[in-house]
Design a protein around this motif. Structure first.
Motif, PDB file in Angstrom:
ATOM      1  N   LYS A 164       0.879  -1.365   0.065  1.00  0.00           N
ATOM      2  CA  LYS A 164       0.187   0.105  -0.030  1.00  0.00           C
ATOM      3  C   LYS A 164       0.782   1.270  -0.081  1.00  0.00           C
ATOM      4  CE  LYS A 164      -3.707   0.037   2.247  1.00  0.00           C
ATOM      5  NZ  LYS A 164      -4.839   0.176   3.646  1.00  0.00           N
ATOM      6  N   ASP A 165       1.911   1.345   0.874  1.00  0.00           N
ATOM      7  CA  ASP A 165       2.634   2.471   0.846  1.00  0.00           C
ATOM      8  C   ASP A 165       3.176   2.701  -0.462  1.00  0.00           C
ATOM      9  OD1 ASP A 165       1.815   2.871   3.541  1.00  0.00           O
ATOM     10  OD2 ASP A 165       3.916   1.859   4.426  1.00  0.00           O
ATOM     11  N   GLN A 166       3.843   1.893  -1.163  1.00  0.00           N
ATOM     12  CA  GLN A 166       4.602   1.784  -2.440  1.00  0.00           C
ATOM     13  C   GLN A 166       3.619   2.405  -3.383  1.00  0.00           C
ATOM     14  OE1 GLN A 166       5.437  -1.806  -4.358  1.00  0.00           O
ATOM     15  NE2 GLN A 166       7.129  -0.745  -5.451  1.00  0.00           N
ATOM     16  N   ALA A 167       2.411   1.993  -3.460  1.00  0.00           N
ATOM     17  CA  ALA A 167       1.254   2.282  -4.414  1.00  0.00           C
ATOM     18  C   ALA A 167       0.901   3.592  -4.174  1.00  0.00           C
ATOM     19  CB  ALA A 167       0.084   1.339  -4.053  1.00  0.00           C
ATOM     20  N   MET A 168       0.769   4.051  -2.929  1.00  0.00           N
ATOM     21  CA  MET A 168       0.439   5.489  -2.665  1.00  0.00           C
ATOM     22  C   MET A 168       1.509   6.403  -3.378  1.00  0.00           C
ATOM     23  SD  MET A 168      -2.740   5.794  -1.907  1.00  0.00           S
ATOM     24  CE  MET A 168      -2.432   7.544  -1.399  1.00  0.00           C
ATOM     25  N   LEU A 174      -0.710   4.757 -10.998  1.00  0.00           N
ATOM     26  CA  LEU A 174      -1.436   3.401 -10.732  1.00  0.00           C
ATOM     27  C   LEU A 174      -2.952   3.828 -11.114  1.00  0.00           C
ATOM     28  CD1 LEU A 174       0.171   2.038  -7.835  1.00  0.00           C
ATOM     29  CD2 LEU A 174       0.442   1.204 -10.084  1.00  0.00           C
ATOM     30  N   THR A 175      -3.160   4.955 -10.977  1.00  0.00           N
ATOM     31  CA  THR A 175      -4.586   5.355 -11.204  1.00  0.00           C
ATOM     32  C   THR A 175      -5.009   5.227 -12.711  1.00  0.00           C
ATOM     33  OG1 THR A 175      -6.394   7.109 -10.802  1.00  0.00           O
ATOM     34  CG2 THR A 175      -4.575   7.838 -11.473  1.00  0.00           C
ATOM     35  N   GLY A 354       0.284  -6.589 -15.676  1.00  0.00           N
ATOM     36  CA  GLY A 354       1.613  -6.511 -16.175  1.00  0.00           C
ATOM     37  C   GLY A 354       2.178  -4.980 -16.219  1.00  0.00           C
ATOM     38  N   LEU A 355       0.901  -4.264 -16.598  1.00  0.00           N
ATOM     39  CA  LEU A 355       1.185  -2.674 -16.643  1.00  0.00           C
ATOM     40  C   LEU A 355       1.548  -2.107 -15.222  1.00  0.00           C
ATOM     41  CD1 LEU A 355      -1.100  -1.555 -19.347  1.00  0.00           C
ATOM     42  CD2 LEU A 355       1.326  -2.235 -19.699  1.00  0.00           C
ATOM     43  N   HIS A 361       7.917  -0.994 -11.169  1.00  0.00           N
ATOM     44  CA  HIS A 361       9.403  -1.275 -11.252  1.00  0.00           C
ATOM     45  C   HIS A 361      10.006  -0.157 -12.185  1.00  0.00           C
ATOM     46  CE1 HIS A 361       9.598  -4.861  -8.992  1.00  0.00           C
ATOM     47  NE2 HIS A 361       8.629  -5.175  -9.435  1.00  0.00           N
ATOM     48  N   ASP A 362       9.427   1.119 -12.446  1.00  0.00           N
ATOM     49  CA  ASP A 362       9.961   2.225 -12.975  1.00  0.00           C
ATOM     50  C   ASP A 362      10.321   1.877 -14.503  1.00  0.00           C
ATOM     51  OD1 ASP A 362       9.691   3.854 -10.711  1.00  0.00           O
ATOM     52  OD2 ASP A 362      11.595   2.714  -9.938  1.00  0.00           O
TER      53      ASP A 362
END
Length: 405
Positions: A164-168, A174-175, A354-355, A361-362
């Motif tokens: 969650k922290d990485q996603a935020m 990611l949106t 995949g996306l 991973h930048d």
């Protein structure tokens, strides 16, 4: 019970933020809800607190009055959110999960879903195959430009982020997984884009820009984006695309200046049914222009990916045929060149994991490519107006102030 507010369609050119019911475990009657869906139990669903929800060009078609959308429809099909409640039949999705929501609503049980054709699920829309949140003729599922939203068949539909922290920290990228990144990518995949390809993408709106980023991710040698709006073309150039200003005439002439030949390997239509002409006719609506142009400029044996939206009912169509979605296509050109065509909703789940990994991973910066711009829920009506005027931005609504500035 928590309150809920959402962006609603109020007739041609009008949206506003209204109070709407908090989601429940049953699909209630309301604007656009198919009568056969009223009362449908949703114990397989999850209620999400919306973290981000984006304004899409497809929403703009409705807001311009170019569809048969009913007034009062809660808009929004690009949703990322945190699970706050799960239905009794949900096994794997947990409260607290931060998830991307594919804009396609899919049951996971029908033949099409089992064949990964989740854009044309057979069980969620009594009108036709396929469904989406907050969209005309899609069964009446409540839209997600809101504070809270119900996601049916949660175990199947939701894509939880691993951390969650990485996603935020990457939420503005990611949106884009809910729709435009997979949609643009799908347009490129179905057009046959691969390592060393030359690609022409018609349209530099968010889907076109997402397609351009997707083409680069797939290894295209040259990505050319065409549009009428200089700010949007500048945005395409900002991440390495070549551009064509179609107001200056036939795109083939400018493509020849770039490539030395008048054709590309692959063509993508990211414009759809509100297309305009080229050259002197650039300010006049001509809905078949992009498709006919793509057939002209795509090399024999190539393919066209068509993620741009086409409809069967357009009250604002330029003639009676266009009002029914009938266009004057030069199909003979496509036949003579043995071109392939792929249309329809992107099956988001075919691509979104995949996306997601490419983002985490930048490997791609999709938010930068589409110029993602955060706004509040109350700023959504102005966001719609600015987007309609041609702003080179992708508006991301942040209903709860969850996104760091």
């Amino acid at each position: 019970m928590a309150e809920n507010r959402a962006v609603t369609y109020q007739g041609a050119g009008k949206v506003r933020v209204d109070e709407i019911p908090y989601p429940s475990w049953e699909l209630k009657d309301g604007p656009g809800v198919n009568p056969d869906n009223v009362g449908r139990p949703l114990h397989h669903g999850a209620i999400l607190k919306v973290v981000t929800t984006n304004i899409c060009g497809s929403d703009q078609h409705m807001v311009r009055g170019r569809t048969t959308a009913p007034e009062g429809l809660a808009l929004g099909h690009e949703i990322t959110g945190e699970v706050v409640e799960t239905g009794r039949d949900v096994e794997f999705i947990k409260v607290g999960d931060l998830c991307s929501v594919p804009f396609n609503i899919a049951c996971g049980r029908c033949r099409n879903c089992k064949e990964r054709k989740t854009g044309i699920c057979l069980n969620v829309n009594p009108d036709r195959p396929g469904s989406a949140y907050g969209y005309v003729d899609m069964g009446g599922w409540v839209g997600g430009q809101a504070e809270y939203v119900m996601v049916p068949y949660a175990d199947f539909n939701l894509l939880p982020f691993p951390d969650k922290d990485q996603a935020m920290s990457k939420i503005m990228d990611l949106t884009m997984l809910s729709d435009i990144f997979p949609t643009g990518f799908h347009g490129c995949v179905t057009a046959g884009v691969g390592v060393g390809s030359t690609v022409y993408i018609a349209g530099a709106g968010p889907v076109g820009l997402a397609a351009a980023a997707g083409a680069q991710l797939l290894g295209a040698a040259v990505v050319i984006v065409g549009d009428l709006v200089e700010d949007r073309l500048a945005q395409a150039r900002s991440f390495g695309c070549e551009t064509v200003d179609v107001s200056k005439g036939d795109p083939r002439d400018q493509i020849e200046e770039i490539l030395g030949v008048r054709e590309v390997d692959c063509g993508v239509d990211a414009v759809g049914f509100e297309a305009r002409g080229h050259g002197e006719g650039a300010q006049q609506e001509a809905p078949a222009t992009v498709l006919n142009s793509l057939m002209d400029l795509t090399a024999a044996g190539g393919a066209l990916g068509i993620p741009g939206l086409y409809v069967t009912g357009d009250p604002g169509g330029i003639d009676e045929a266009a009002k029914k979605g009938s266009l004057s296509l030069s199909l003979g050109t496509g036949w003579a060149k043995s071109l392939s065509f792929t249309t329809g909703q992107c099956p988001v789940m075919k691509y979104n994991r995949g996306l997601m990994m490419a983002i985490l991973h930048d490997r791609v910066q999709i938010a930068k490519a589409v110029n993602a711009t955060r706004i509040s829920l109350d700023e959504a009506p102005q966001g719609y107006a600015d987007f309609d005027s041609g702003a080179a931005k992708k508006y991301v609504i942040d209903p709860h102030g969850s996104v760091a500035a």
